[in-house]
Motif scaffolding. Structure first.
Motif, PDB file in Angstrom:
ATOM      1  N   GLN A  52       0.829  -1.196   0.000  1.00 18.54           N
ATOM      2  CA  GLN A  52       0.000   0.000   0.000  1.00 18.54           C
ATOM      3  C   GLN A  52       0.865   1.248   0.000  1.00 18.54           C
ATOM      4  O   GLN A  52       2.003   1.225   0.494  1.00 18.54           O
ATOM      5  N   VAL A  53       0.311   2.348  -0.504  1.00 21.23           N
ATOM      6  CA  VAL A  53       0.920   3.672  -0.381  1.00 21.23           C
ATOM      7  C   VAL A  53      -0.204   4.677  -0.115  1.00 21.23           C
ATOM      8  O   VAL A  53      -1.386   4.371  -0.258  1.00 21.23           O
ATOM      9  N   LEU A  54       0.189   5.874   0.284  1.00 26.25           N
ATOM     10  CA  LEU A  54      -0.748   6.975   0.477  1.00 26.25           C
ATOM     11  C   LEU A  54      -0.521   8.027  -0.591  1.00 26.25           C
ATOM     12  O   LEU A  54       0.630   8.354  -0.909  1.00 26.25           O
ATOM     13  N   VAL A  55      -1.602   8.565  -1.133  1.00 28.81           N
ATOM     14  CA  VAL A  55      -1.474   9.658  -2.096  1.00 28.81           C
ATOM     15  C   VAL A  55      -2.513  10.728  -1.776  1.00 28.81           C
ATOM     16  O   VAL A  55      -3.538  10.458  -1.143  1.00 28.81           O
ATOM     17  N   ALA A  56      -2.227  11.949  -2.217  1.00 26.95           N
ATOM     18  CA  ALA A  56      -3.190  13.045  -2.187  1.00 26.95           C
ATOM     19  C   ALA A  56      -3.336  13.568  -3.606  1.00 26.95           C
ATOM     20  O   ALA A  56      -2.353  13.648  -4.351  1.00 26.95           O
ATOM     21  N   PHE A  57      -4.566  13.907  -3.975  1.00 23.30           N
ATOM     22  CA  PHE A  57      -4.845  14.406  -5.314  1.00 23.30           C
ATOM     23  C   PHE A  57      -5.016  15.919  -5.286  1.00 23.30           C
ATOM     24  O   PHE A  57      -5.332  16.520  -4.251  1.00 23.30           O
ATOM     25  N   ALA A  58      -4.816  16.527  -6.446  1.00 18.89           N
ATOM     26  CA  ALA A  58      -5.090  17.950  -6.598  1.00 18.89           C
ATOM     27  C   ALA A  58      -6.568  18.203  -6.334  1.00 18.89           C
ATOM     28  O   ALA A  58      -7.418  17.348  -6.595  1.00 18.89           O
ATOM     29  N   SER A  59      -6.891  19.367  -5.821  1.00 19.59           N
ATOM     30  CA  SER A  59      -8.275  19.692  -5.502  1.00 19.59           C
ATOM     31  C   SER A  59      -9.107  19.830  -6.773  1.00 19.59           C
ATOM     32  O   SER A  59      -8.583  20.153  -7.845  1.00 19.59           O
ATOM     33  N   GLY A  60     -10.399  19.571  -6.629  1.00 18.39           N
ATOM     34  CA  GLY A  60     -11.310  19.754  -7.741  1.00 18.39           C
ATOM     35  C   GLY A  60     -11.544  18.532  -8.594  1.00 18.39           C
ATOM     36  O   GLY A  60     -12.337  18.582  -9.537  1.00 18.39           O
ATOM     37  N   LEU A  61     -10.878  17.416  -8.297  1.00 18.44           N
ATOM     38  CA  LEU A  61     -11.059  16.200  -9.079  1.00 18.44           C
ATOM     39  C   LEU A  61     -12.225  15.380  -8.534  1.00 18.44           C
ATOM     40  O   LEU A  61     -12.421  15.285  -7.323  1.00 18.44           O
ATOM     41  N   SER A  62     -12.978  14.777  -9.422  1.00 19.11           N
ATOM     42  CA  SER A  62     -14.046  13.878  -9.003  1.00 19.11           C
ATOM     43  C   SER A  62     -13.461  12.511  -8.656  1.00 19.11           C
ATOM     44  O   SER A  62     -12.306  12.207  -9.000  1.00 19.11           O
ATOM     45  N   ALA A  63     -14.265  11.675  -7.991  1.00 18.11           N
ATOM     46  CA  ALA A  63     -13.819  10.321  -7.664  1.00 18.11           C
ATOM     47  C   ALA A  63     -13.496   9.538  -8.929  1.00 18.11           C
ATOM     48  O   ALA A  63     -12.530   8.761  -8.965  1.00 18.11           O
ATOM     49  N   GLU A  64     -14.270   9.734  -9.968  1.00 19.18           N
ATOM     50  CA  GLU A  64     -14.021   9.037 -11.240  1.00 19.18           C
ATOM     51  C   GLU A  64     -12.701   9.477 -11.858  1.00 19.18           C
ATOM     52  O   GLU A  64     -11.950   8.664 -12.405  1.00 19.18           O
ATOM     53  N   GLN A  65     -12.398  10.768 -11.783  1.00 17.21           N
ATOM     54  CA  GLN A  65     -11.129  11.269 -12.317  1.00 17.21           C
ATOM     55  C   GLN A  65      -9.946  10.740 -11.523  1.00 17.21           C
ATOM     56  O   GLN A  65      -8.903  10.395 -12.095  1.00 17.21           O
ATOM     57  N   GLU A  66     -10.092  10.661 -10.217  1.00 13.22           N
ATOM     58  CA  GLU A  66      -9.023  10.118  -9.378  1.00 13.22           C
ATOM     59  C   GLU A  66      -8.762   8.648  -9.717  1.00 13.22           C
ATOM     60  O   GLU A  66      -7.601   8.220  -9.824  1.00 13.22           O
ATOM     61  N   GLN A  67      -9.827   7.881  -9.914  1.00  9.88           N
ATOM     62  CA  GLN A  67      -9.670   6.472 -10.274  1.00  9.88           C
ATOM     63  C   GLN A  67      -9.017   6.325 -11.637  1.00  9.88           C
ATOM     64  O   GLN A  67      -8.198   5.428 -11.849  1.00  9.88           O
ATOM     65  N   ALA A  68      -9.361   7.213 -12.571  1.00 16.29           N
ATOM     66  CA  ALA A  68      -8.765   7.156 -13.909  1.00 16.29           C
ATOM     67  C   ALA A  68      -7.272   7.437 -13.849  1.00 16.29           C
ATOM     68  O   ALA A  68      -6.479   6.840 -14.591  1.00 16.29           O
ATOM     69  N   ILE A  69      -6.858   8.329 -12.967  1.00 16.38           N
ATOM     70  CA  ILE A  69      -5.436   8.633 -12.806  1.00 16.38           C
ATOM     71  C   ILE A  69      -4.691   7.402 -12.293  1.00 16.38           C
ATOM     72  O   ILE A  69      -3.644   7.020 -12.824  1.00 16.38           O
ATOM     73  N   LEU A  70      -5.228   6.760 -11.261  1.00 12.17           N
ATOM     74  CA  LEU A  70      -4.576   5.582 -10.690  1.00 12.17           C
ATOM     75  C   LEU A  70      -4.563   4.415 -11.669  1.00 12.17           C
ATOM     76  O   LEU A  70      -3.622   3.609 -11.680  1.00 12.17           O
ATOM     77  N   ALA A  71      -5.591   4.322 -12.503  1.00 13.01           N
ATOM     78  CA  ALA A  71      -5.681   3.210 -13.461  1.00 13.01           C
ATOM     79  C   ALA A  71      -4.589   3.268 -14.515  1.00 13.01           C
ATOM     80  O   ALA A  71      -4.342   2.271 -15.201  1.00 13.01           O
ATOM     81  N   GLN A  72      -3.901   4.399 -14.649  1.00 12.68           N
ATOM     82  CA  GLN A  72      -2.807   4.515 -15.613  1.00 12.68           C
ATOM     83  C   GLN A  72      -1.589   3.699 -15.204  1.00 12.68           C
ATOM     84  O   GLN A  72      -0.738   3.399 -16.043  1.00 12.68           O
ATOM     85  N   TYR A  73      -1.510   3.356 -13.926  1.00 10.88           N
ATOM     86  CA  TYR A  73      -0.311   2.712 -13.397  1.00 10.88           C
ATOM     87  C   TYR A  73      -0.537   1.217 -13.207  1.00 10.88           C
ATOM     88  O   TYR A  73      -1.408   0.803 -12.430  1.00 10.88           O
ATOM     89  N   GLY A  74       0.255   0.422 -13.889  1.00 12.12           N
ATOM     90  CA  GLY A  74       0.114  -1.019 -13.793  1.00 12.12           C
ATOM     91  C   GLY A  74       0.477  -1.582 -12.442  1.00 12.12           C
ATOM     92  O   GLY A  74       0.084  -2.698 -12.104  1.00 12.12           O
TER      93      GLY A  74
END
Length: 224
Positions: free
Chosen positions: A68-90
């Motif tokens: 596991q790791v911890l991350v923080a996202f930039a403000s203003g992103l939706s939950a769907e956008q956050e998931q799409a960002i993480l999905a880029q990483y295998g």
């Protein structure tokens, strides 16, 4: 005779090709899409042992936890956008991350793919931190049966009238001192623009004027 030699040579090539494709031993990041830096962090290499200083004593955390790791996202992103960002990483196992509420905002607990070693997790953290939509990325550590997640906050106690000293030190570190509740205890927020994470900031404060005590703030949970 010539026919037998040709058959023998053909069989030899087939066996050679088959043995060349076979993998001996564990493949730590097999089926995990990753960049060349992550691939080079192979099992058996040396890993960083993390520590910080508190009350003039060194507290060892060991190597990073690999699941596991911890991350923080930039403000203003939706939950769907956050998931799409993480999905880029295998190396991310699940794009849906569990939220962790902090004084300075939300952190997200991200599950990693199986089979990574600590060195590969360190490289994965660098890749996550390099994303402009991710403002903080930090590891977990094992502490007995507990997991300690390194948050983006440090807890700092100052001497009476020491707030200005802390603000100046935080400014030099590119960190932010959050408003206090009137006591001498302050929360300092760090992000990817800071000169380091909460461990580095706490160590940076050691021996500085006006600082009584500094500790990284951890998310504590049972190991999974």
């Amino acid at each position: 005779m010539k026919k037998n030699l040709t058959l023998y040579f053909t069989c030899f090539l087939f066996l050679f090709a088959f043995s060349s494709c076979r993998q001996d031993g564990p493949a730590p990041i097999r089926n995990v899409k990753a960049g060349p830096k992550l691939l080079r962090a192979q099992a058996g290499s040396s890993f960083t042992n993390y520590a910080y200083i508190s009350n003039q004593k060194q507290k060892s955390l060991g190597s990073v936890y690999t699941k596991q790791v911890l991350v923080a996202f930039a403000s203003g992103l939706s939950a769907e956008q956050e998931q799409a960002i993480l999905a880029q990483y295998g190396f991310v196992k699940e794009a849906a991350a569990e939220q962790v509420a902090m004084s300075s905002g939300q952190l997200h607990r991200v599950a990693l793919a199986d089979g990574l070693n600590p060195g590969q997790v360190e490289v994965a953290l660098q890749e996550l931190a390099g994303n402009p939509q991710i403002t903080y990325a930090a590891p977990f550590f094992m502490n007995g049966d507990e997991l300690l997640g390194l948050t983006n906050e440090a807890l700092v106690t100052v001497e009476a009238g020491g707030k200005e000293h802390l603000q100046e030190l935080a400014k030099q570190f590119n960190a932010e001192v959050l408003p206090s509740n009137g006591s001498n205890l302050y929360i300092v927020k760090l992000d990817d623009n800071s000169q380091g994470n909460a461990l580095a900031f706490v160590n940076y404060l050691q021996g500085k004027k006006g600082i009584v005590q500094a500790e990284p703030d951890f998310v504590v949970s049972l190991s999974r």
